[in-house]
Scaffold this active site. Structure first.
Site, PDB file in Angstrom:
ATOM      1  N   ASN A  45       3.040   1.232  13.539  1.00 18.12           N
ATOM      2  CA  ASN A  45       1.445   0.564  13.541  1.00 18.12           C
ATOM      3  C   ASN A  45       0.491   1.320  14.106  1.00 18.12           C
ATOM      4  OD1 ASN A  45       2.913  -0.091  15.906  1.00 18.12           O
ATOM      5  ND2 ASN A  45       1.602  -1.881  16.265  1.00 18.12           N
ATOM      6  N   GLU A  47      -3.361   0.767  15.525  1.00 15.86           N
ATOM      7  CA  GLU A  47      -4.311  -0.149  15.544  1.00 15.86           C
ATOM      8  C   GLU A  47      -5.715   0.482  15.703  1.00 15.86           C
ATOM      9  OE1 GLU A  47      -2.910  -2.603  19.019  1.00 15.86           O
ATOM     10  OE2 GLU A  47      -1.700  -3.442  17.793  1.00 15.86           O
ATOM     11  N   CYS A  56       0.019  -2.254   9.894  1.00 14.70           N
ATOM     12  CA  CYS A  56       1.460  -2.240  10.469  1.00 14.70           C
ATOM     13  C   CYS A  56       2.194  -1.148  10.036  1.00 14.70           C
ATOM     14  CB  CYS A  56       1.886  -3.531   9.850  1.00 14.70           C
ATOM     15  SG  CYS A  56       1.238  -5.272  10.072  1.00 14.70           S
ATOM     16  N   GLU A  58       4.997  -1.301   8.584  1.00 13.95           N
ATOM     17  CA  GLU A  58       5.666  -1.045   7.312  1.00 13.95           C
ATOM     18  C   GLU A  58       4.794  -0.666   6.248  1.00 13.95           C
ATOM     19  OE1 GLU A  58       5.636  -3.408   9.547  1.00 13.95           O
ATOM     20  OE2 GLU A  58       7.090  -5.139   9.273  1.00 13.95           O
ATOM     21  N   CYS A  89       5.571  -8.798   8.343  1.00 11.88           N
ATOM     22  CA  CYS A  89       4.323  -9.745   8.124  1.00 11.88           C
ATOM     23  C   CYS A  89       4.299 -10.170   6.637  1.00 11.88           C
ATOM     24  CB  CYS A  89       3.107  -9.598   8.924  1.00 11.88           C
ATOM     25  SG  CYS A  89       2.073  -8.340   8.083  1.00 11.88           S
ATOM     26  N   CYS A  92       2.721  -7.270   4.409  1.00 16.57           N
ATOM     27  CA  CYS A  92       3.615  -6.176   4.243  1.00 16.57           C
ATOM     28  C   CYS A  92       4.491  -6.432   3.346  1.00 16.57           C
ATOM     29  CB  CYS A  92       4.304  -5.607   5.616  1.00 16.57           C
ATOM     30  SG  CYS A  92       3.119  -4.887   6.819  1.00 16.57           S
TER      31      CYS A  92
END
Ligand code: THU
Length: 199
Positions: A45, A47, A56, A58, A89, A92
Site C-alpha cells: 500500500n 498512502e 491498497c 492489492e 477491501c 480491491c
C-alpha cells in the site's frame, strides 16, 4: 495452486509489506499476485498526504502486473499487520474481478507473521458481482476495449486532447478552461472577484 505453495506466496506478500508507504495509518499491507504462468508480482500500500488518494496493496499489485504484461491470475496473497488474516477491501475485490476467470481467483489472507491463514475465493468474497461480461449484453459498444466507441482515441470525444489543436478547436469544453467560458460564468469567485478578473 500452480507451481507455488501457499506459504511461498504469503512470504512474498509479507516481504512486499515491508516496503509499504503507510505513514498515516501505519497499517502496512503487502500483496503477491500469482499469474497463470506461475510468475509472482508484488506490491504494497502507498498512502498520500491527500488521504483519499492512497492505494491498497492489492490494487497496486494489479496495476503493476498489468503494466508488466499480465492479465490472468490464479491467486493473490495479502498480508497485513498483526497476526490475524487481513482480507481485501471492497474496492480491491471489484478491481480483482476484472480479469479472466477472476471469480476462481484464490485469495490467501494472512497477518504479518504466524500461521493463521484464511484461504478463500473471489467468488466467495464478492457474490452477485458486476463485471466486464455485463457489457456484452448490448453488443459492440463504447466499452469494447479495441473497437470504435466513446473512448476510442481516434474518434470524436473528450480524449482528443493529444491531437494538435484539439484543445483550442471546436467549441466550449473542459479543455478550454483558460478561455472565457463555463468556469468564469457564474459570478464572483471564492475571493469575491468578478467573472474574468484574474487579479
Ligand atoms: N489496505 C490495503 O492495502 N489492503 C487491504 O486489504 C486493506 C487496507 C491499506 C489501505 C490503507 O493504506 C491502510 O491499509 C489502512 O486502511
Amino acid at each position: 495452486m500452480t507451481n507455488l505453495p501457499v506459504g511461498e506466496l504469503v512470504a512474498a506478500a509479507r516481504a512486499a509489506r515491508e516496503r509499504a508507504y503507510a505513514p498515516y495509518s501505519r497499517f502496512r499491507v503487502g500483496a503477491a499476485l500469482l499469474t497463470d504462468g506461475g510468475d509472482v508480482v508484488t506490491a504494497a500500500n502507498v498512502e498520500n498526504a491527500s488521504y483519499g488518494l492512497g492505494i491498497c496493496a492489492e490494487r497496486a499489485a494489479v496495476v503493476a502486473a498489468v503494466a508488466a504484461g499480465y492479465r490472468s491470475f490464479e491467486a493473490i496473497a495479502v498480508a497485513g499487520g498483526g497476526e490475524a488474516p487481513v482480507t481485501p477491501c471492497g474496492a480491491c475485490r471489484q478491481v480483482l474481478r476484472e480479469f479472466p476467470a477472476a471469480l476462481d481467483l484464490e485469495v490467501v489472507c494472512a497477518g504479518e507473521a504466524g500461521d493463521q491463514v484464511l484461504t478463500t475465493t473471489l467468488r466467495a468474497l464478492l457474490p452477485e458481482s458486476f463485471g466486464p461480461g455485463a457489457f456484452q449484453a448490448e453488443g459492440p459498444g463504447a466499452f469494447q476495449a479495441e473497437g470504435p466507441g466513446a473512448f476510442h482515441s481516434e474518434g470524436p470525444g473528450a480524449f482528443q486532447a493529444q491531437r494538435a489543436g484539439a484543445s483550442e478547436a471546436e467549441g466550449p469544453g473542459a479543455l478550454q478552461a483558460q478561455q472565457p467560458g463555463v468556469l468564469q460564468a457564474e459570478g464572483p469567485d471564492a475571493l469575491g472577484r468578478p467573472p474574468g478578473d484574474p487579479s
